[in-house]
Design a protein around this motif. Sequence first.
Motif, mmCIF file in Angstrom:
data_model
loop_
_atom_site.group_PDB
_atom_site.id
_atom_site.type_symbol
_atom_site.label_atom_id
_atom_site.label_comp_id
_atom_site.label_asym_id
_atom_site.label_seq_id
_atom_site.Cartn_x
_atom_site.Cartn_y
_atom_site.Cartn_z
ATOM 1 N N ALA A 209 0.850 -1.192 0.000
ATOM 2 C CA ALA A 209 0.000 0.000 0.000
ATOM 3 C C ALA A 209 0.879 1.232 0.000
ATOM 4 O O ALA A 209 2.024 1.205 0.461
ATOM 5 C CB ALA A 209 -0.910 0.000 1.223
ATOM 6 N N VAL A 210 0.343 2.305 -0.555
ATOM 7 C CA VAL A 210 1.017 3.605 -0.479
ATOM 8 C C VAL A 210 -0.040 4.641 -0.142
ATOM 9 O O VAL A 210 -1.203 4.503 -0.552
ATOM 10 C CB VAL A 210 1.755 3.935 -1.810
ATOM 11 C CG1 VAL A 210 0.783 4.173 -2.953
ATOM 12 C CG2 VAL A 210 2.661 5.149 -1.654
ATOM 13 N N ILE A 211 0.321 5.623 0.664
ATOM 14 C CA ILE A 211 -0.575 6.756 0.899
ATOM 15 C C ILE A 211 0.065 7.963 0.225
ATOM 16 O O ILE A 211 1.204 8.334 0.543
ATOM 17 C CB ILE A 211 -0.832 7.007 2.396
ATOM 18 C CG1 ILE A 211 -1.412 5.733 3.035
ATOM 19 C CG2 ILE A 211 -1.793 8.186 2.580
ATOM 20 C CD1 ILE A 211 -1.811 5.879 4.500
ATOM 21 N N LEU A 212 -0.654 8.538 -0.742
ATOM 22 C CA LEU A 212 -0.187 9.728 -1.467
ATOM 23 C C LEU A 212 -0.817 10.941 -0.816
ATOM 24 O O LEU A 212 -2.049 11.012 -0.686
ATOM 25 C CB LEU A 212 -0.624 9.653 -2.928
ATOM 26 C CG LEU A 212 -0.034 8.489 -3.705
ATOM 27 C CD1 LEU A 212 -0.915 8.116 -4.870
ATOM 28 C CD2 LEU A 212 1.352 8.854 -4.182
ATOM 29 N N LEU A 213 0.027 11.870 -0.409
ATOM 30 C CA LEU A 213 -0.453 13.081 0.265
ATOM 31 C C LEU A 213 -0.103 14.270 -0.627
ATOM 32 O O LEU A 213 1.074 14.481 -0.958
ATOM 33 C CB LEU A 213 0.231 13.210 1.625
ATOM 34 C CG LEU A 213 0.003 12.025 2.565
ATOM 35 C CD1 LEU A 213 0.916 12.128 3.771
ATOM 36 C CD2 LEU A 213 -1.465 11.950 2.995
#
Length: 250
Positions: A209-213
């Motif tokens: 998973a990746v969280i793009l901010l």
Amino acid sequence: PYHRRNVDKSYVVKKISASISQSTIFSAEQCSVIENKIDEVATRADEGAYKPCSVDRARLRTKYFFGEGYTYGSQLTKRGPGMERLYPYGEVDSIPFWIYSLVIQPIVDAKLIPQGFINSAVINVYQPGGCIVSHIDPVHIFDRPIISVSFMSDSILSFGCKFTFRPIRVSKPVYRLPLTRGSVTLLSGFAANEITHCIRPQDTVAKRAVILLRRVFPDAPRLSRAEMLLPACGVFPQYPNVDSFKYDSK
Ligand code: AKG
């Protein structure tokens, strides 16, 4: 943008690496807590808890949009880079509190971004073999830097790859950036604006998973409600290459 044939590769590699910064600020314990929250989001989405424009499912990769979400223009109008549009206000779920407290605040506390900068959070969940085709995050929608935090397993962000489809093939990257679990990556300048980035299928070896901010510009173009009524929001491709859409969405 950079075109591989015209420019010296070592110059390009220097330009890319000079406009990337990486730090590890999330411990394995913090990662585990956040990873459980990501799994909860996926479960809630499967239960239909989110607005339709908050969830974008493709083969081996699901995106969950919070705060803001975007798509390409209407199928009746032109599509492609520069044509991306935000969804109307209210069509995407707001950023969950845990993303602020567990993910954004530690990055603010580490002085990587100013308080209040982020108004868009996207979670990508990849199954093994999942990918994101080469793209530049739309410059008319997103401010720089683009921040990403990696979870669950390690991968590689590849720059300057060309994708071909059926069967999917990806050319050798100009530059490869390791993305380890818990690492925070900031792209700006050349790395964000002048060369495409992607995740190759062979670099997603385990569920990840990746969280793009990101910060969406206040004046970024937005679909009207009337335009939303044309085709359902879910049918739009995420990336401009029509072939990649066919591959990505199966
Ligand atoms: C995107 O979703 O636009 C990405 O570039 C994702 C990169 C990643 O998975 O680390």
